[in-house]
Design a protein around this motif. Structure first.
Motif, PDB file in Angstrom:
ATOM      1  N   UNK A 178     -41.202  11.415 -55.199  1.00 27.81           N
ATOM      2  CA  UNK A 178     -41.929  11.214 -56.442  1.00 27.81           C
ATOM      3  C   UNK A 178     -40.996  11.212 -57.644  1.00 27.81           C
ATOM      4  N   UNK A 179     -40.036  12.117 -57.646  1.00 23.81           N
ATOM      5  CA  UNK A 179     -39.086  12.206 -58.766  1.00 23.81           C
ATOM      6  C   UNK A 179     -38.210  10.956 -58.828  1.00 23.81           C
ATOM      7  N   UNK A 180     -37.760  10.462 -57.681  1.00 25.66           N
ATOM      8  CA  UNK A 180     -36.921   9.261 -57.662  1.00 25.66           C
ATOM      9  C   UNK A 180     -37.687   8.047 -58.155  1.00 25.66           C
ATOM     10  N   UNK A 181     -38.960   7.910 -57.778  1.00 25.23           N
ATOM     11  CA  UNK A 181     -39.761   6.762 -58.213  1.00 25.23           C
ATOM     12  C   UNK A 181     -39.974   6.783 -59.723  1.00 25.23           C
ATOM     13  N   UNK A 182     -40.291   7.963 -60.261  1.00 23.55           N
ATOM     14  CA  UNK A 182     -40.478   8.066 -61.714  1.00 23.55           C
ATOM     15  C   UNK A 182     -39.172   7.807 -62.447  1.00 23.55           C
ATOM     16  N   UNK A 183     -38.059   8.308 -61.906  1.00 20.59           N
ATOM     17  CA  UNK A 183     -36.761   8.076 -62.544  1.00 20.59           C
ATOM     18  C   UNK A 183     -36.370   6.611 -62.572  1.00 20.59           C
ATOM     19  N   UNK A 191     -47.342  15.844 -56.949  1.00 22.12           N
ATOM     20  CA  UNK A 191     -46.636  15.413 -58.160  1.00 22.12           C
ATOM     21  C   UNK A 191     -45.701  16.531 -58.600  1.00 22.12           C
ATOM     22  N   UNK A 192     -44.623  16.714 -57.830  1.00 21.68           N
ATOM     23  CA  UNK A 192     -43.719  17.824 -58.127  1.00 21.68           C
ATOM     24  C   UNK A 192     -42.942  17.608 -59.419  1.00 21.68           C
TER      25      UNK A 192
END
Length: 208
Positions: free
Chosen positions: A133-138, A50-51
């Motif tokens: 992970x960052x793209x999915x959360x965004x 979870x970066x």
């Protein structure tokens, strides 16, 4: 093997630093231990993949919240000796609250491990192998929850303005620049012509 060693080291540092946050006598030292706790927790999030949460801890909490705590503590000059006078009296209540939080954490962890409701709730947001992970959360944050995201930003903006107004202090006797009065003043009040004879200077009294 290396990942397991890093996990135990970061976990031990996070637990010890968290205890020192609440037991340190100097509030500035408490804030420094809090920063170390955040960094250790960020390392644990990196190990879990979870970066984004790791970056959030370092950029937002360490770079803003912890530094804000430090400035507030140093600016308000709070008498922490009086605040710590009832430390032993509230210790049993703090122990009960800590025990309840520990039981809740264990229950949530067991539910996740056993594949209960917690895993089913996050199943729609699981991204594919080609998506970070960052793209999915965004994508989720700026599509499904964009209005809540904007509302939280407005709440933080109002809180920041309120903190500035509460800490703003006007000291008497301090000359402040008034741009409107400076720009709208008349020429007669801004310029004074002195008739000086040739070869003579102007005394300080004449300048005033």
């Amino acid at each position: 093997m290396l990942q397991g060693i890093a996990f135990y080291i970061l976990s031990a540092i996070a637990v010890v630093a968290g205890l020192l946050v609440v037991t340190a006598r100097n509030p500035v030292h408490s804030v420094l231990w809090l920063i170390l706790t955040f960094f250790s927790a960020a390392g644990l999030f990196v190990l879990l993949g979870a970066e984004f949460l790791a970056m959030l801890l370092v950029v937002v909490y360490v770079g803003a919240v912890a530094v804000l705590f430090l400035f507030v503590v140093m600016m308000l000059d709070v008498d922490f000796v009086r605040l710590r006078e009832g430390y032993a009296r509230y210790l049993p209540l703090a122990g009960i609250v800590a025990a309840v939080l520990l039981v809740e954490s264990i229950m949530v962890s067991m539910a996740v491990v056993q594949g209960g409701a917690a895993r089913e709730a996050v199943a729609p947001f699981v991204h594919g192998p080609d998506q970070t992970n960052v793209e999915a959360i965004g994508r989720v944050l700026y599509t499904d929850y964009v209005y809540f995201f904007q509302a939280s930003g407005l709440v933080l903006l109002i809180a920041m303005i309120g903190a500035i107004i509460l800490t703003l202090r006007h000291r008497p006797g301090v000359h402040r620049q008034d741009l409107a009065a400076q720009a709208n003043r008349e020429r007669a009040k801004a310029v004074e012509i002195k008739s000086v004879a040739t070869g003579q200077g102007v005394t300080p009294e004449e300048l005033l």
